[in-house]
Write a protein that holds these residues in place. Structure first.
Motif, PDB file in Angstrom:
ATOM      1  N   UNK A 138       0.838  -1.200   0.000  1.00  9.63           N
ATOM      2  CA  UNK A 138       0.000   0.000   0.000  1.00  9.63           C
ATOM      3  C   UNK A 138       0.873   1.250   0.000  1.00  9.63           C
ATOM      4  N   UNK A 139       1.953   1.213   0.760  1.00  9.81           N
ATOM      5  CA  UNK A 139       2.823   2.381   0.855  1.00  9.81           C
ATOM      6  C   UNK A 139       3.628   2.568  -0.415  1.00  9.81           C
ATOM      7  N   UNK A 140       4.027   1.476  -0.997  1.00  7.45           N
ATOM      8  CA  UNK A 140       4.664   1.551  -2.307  1.00  7.45           C
ATOM      9  C   UNK A 140       3.723   2.248  -3.287  1.00  7.45           C
ATOM     10  N   UNK A 141       2.457   1.895  -3.202  1.00  5.93           N
ATOM     11  CA  UNK A 141       1.461   2.470  -4.103  1.00  5.93           C
ATOM     12  C   UNK A 141       1.213   3.942  -3.798  1.00  5.93           C
ATOM     13  N   UNK A 142       1.384   4.332  -2.546  1.00  3.72           N
ATOM     14  CA  UNK A 142       1.260   5.751  -2.199  1.00  3.72           C
ATOM     15  C   UNK A 142       2.313   6.573  -2.929  1.00  3.72           C
ATOM     16  N   UNK A 143       3.512   6.020  -3.036  1.00  2.00           N
ATOM     17  CA  UNK A 143       4.559   6.711  -3.798  1.00  2.00           C
ATOM     18  C   UNK A 143       4.136   6.859  -5.252  1.00  2.00           C
ATOM     19  N   UNK A 145       1.040   6.854  -6.491  1.00  2.00           N
ATOM     20  CA  UNK A 145      -0.101   7.766  -6.652  1.00  2.00           C
ATOM     21  C   UNK A 145       0.292   9.220  -6.435  1.00  2.00           C
ATOM     22  N   UNK A 146       1.205   9.439  -5.492  1.00  2.00           N
ATOM     23  CA  UNK A 146       1.539  10.810  -5.145  1.00  2.00           C
ATOM     24  C   UNK A 146       2.586  11.446  -6.023  1.00  2.00           C
ATOM     25  N   UNK A 147       3.484  10.635  -6.568  1.00  2.00           N
ATOM     26  CA  UNK A 147       4.663  11.221  -7.186  1.00  2.00           C
ATOM     27  C   UNK A 147       4.978  10.793  -8.610  1.00  2.00           C
TER      28      UNK A 147
END
Lengths: 240, 240
Positions: A138-143, A145-147
């Motif tokens: 999920x946190x990998x995906x946050x990167x 989605x955000x960047x």
DNA sequence: CGCCGACTTGATTAGATTCAAACTATGTGG
DNA sequence: CCACATAGTTTGAATCTAATCAAGTCGGCG
């Protein structure tokens, strides 16, 4: 009529959470399990209702989504073949689960499963590790989605699929040309990547034009050079 | 010289994972613990090195970040006061942890803590629930990063802070005008929300102009009507 | 054959980024 | 005590990426 589960012939016996269980424990789990088929597009469980259960995904793809009041949607998790489905220790499940393709599940009733969790520490531990991995993902995906740019997002997604060699059949050599089927429609890809359908489509044709991927059909992909794909994906494609 | 921890006077004794422990277990945990202060801007632990540990955050804010080779950065988690810091059951920690403010930690050596996890199921269970909550939060943030506008992102962040009434002092009534300090710089807010510094600044002044927030200083915020803020934040501000 | 959903492609627009400059608060050394 | 440096922040103008709006194409199926 519900099918009787036969763990001995189960395709995910070892890789799923069941792999953590001793024979007698597995038996207890199989006692409460029940296989179900869910056709593409159907709701697996809603974030509203209480009729909840846990499940191993035997085949197919389930998407976990969050939706805003005005209809904007984000896929917050994809649940593939040996993965586990369900949120333990919470009265109301915070996600909406929907079959992205035809899906086969091995379902466990909510309360019975949670009591097994209490009784079998190894099961709980396995599920814990599972959850930690989901959190990492999920946190990998946050990167992403955000960047990441639209192109990097698409490439990252394709690279993810190539690594999971999501083929249901032909196994691939390491880092050799991969061939796989997209488990999602363009609309779902957009919802997973935080884009629109049109942008997804455009970026795919761009990757095709650049020779990074070949598209046998709109769903069937070939990646001649996975390292090149990883490079377009942007980050940490270096490791792993 | 390391300070001797006194759990009896610990501010997070009940709310932190320690709350799951019986007296003798707590004693064992305190035996291996050691308080540390880390000044703002310092690295808590890197995603590279192996000198890893776990910790309860006693005060301050720690940010977990992911960085791309070209420098683009995304904050994938904020760790506040009673929260737990560290990734269990993994050889190499996948995040970079950095003190966003001066931080006080109650640290546990990696191996000793993991062996306690084995011995105390209640501790492991507490950490498991913790992880499930983090996963929920991460997925909530995925919706924000993938689908919300800049204004909604900022409002969501402020609303998050208002709910946690991140004050270190004056407690607030439910749904009454909240006053709190921003635990992050504009640059960090940008990295948390998937924006640029300039956009963060612009959206803040916009919210100020619209009367949704007041800015006592660049770090000190006041929210006259938290429901209005929730409305601007877009989604599920309805519940919770 | 013609309908329908999934997908592609084009033209235009809008929201956020980028580049650039100025402002504020804080701390340091002369 | 003030000049000056610095980090953090704000504001403005120009640019660009991805969204939106709008047709069209492809492929399967009744």
């Amino acid at each position: 009529m519900p099918q009787t589960p036969h763990c001995s012939s189960c395709p995910v016996r070892v890789t799923a959470i069941c792999g953590a269980l001793k024979d007698d424990e597995l038996k207890a789990l199989s006692m409460i399990s029940r296989q179900r088929r869910i056709p593409a597009g159907q709701v697996v469980f809603s974030d509203q209702d209480s009729s909840r259960f846990f499940a191993n995904v035997l085949s197919g793809t389930v998407k976990l989504t969050k939706t805003m009041p005005d209809g904007r949607q984000q896929i917050v998790g994809l649940v593939f073949s040996p993965d586990f489905l369900g949120r333990a220790f919470s009265f109301n499940n915070p996600y909406f689960a929907e079959a992205a393709s035809d899906v086969e599940l091995c379902c466990f009733p909510h309360d019975a499963f949670e009591s097994l969790l209490k009784d079998y520490p190894s099961l709980q531990h396995r599920l814990f590790e599972n959850t930690l991995d989901e959190l990492d993902a999920a946190r990998e995906w946050m990167l992403l989605l955000g960047r990441k740019t639209a192109e990097e997002k698409i490439a990252s997604f394709l690279y993810l699929l190539a690594r999971r060699h999501h083929v249901d059949g032909c196994a691939n050599q390491q880092s050799v040309a991969a061939s796989f089927e997209l488990p999602l429609t363009r609309a779902d890809m957009a919802d997973y990547l935080g884009l629109t359908i049109e942008t997804v489509s455009r970026q795919l044709t761009k990757l095709k034009t650049r020779g990074i991927v070949r598209m046998v059909s709109s769903r069937q992909m070939e990646v001649p050079d996975s390292a090149a794909l990883a490079r377009v994906a942007g980050a940490e494609g270096i490791s792993n």
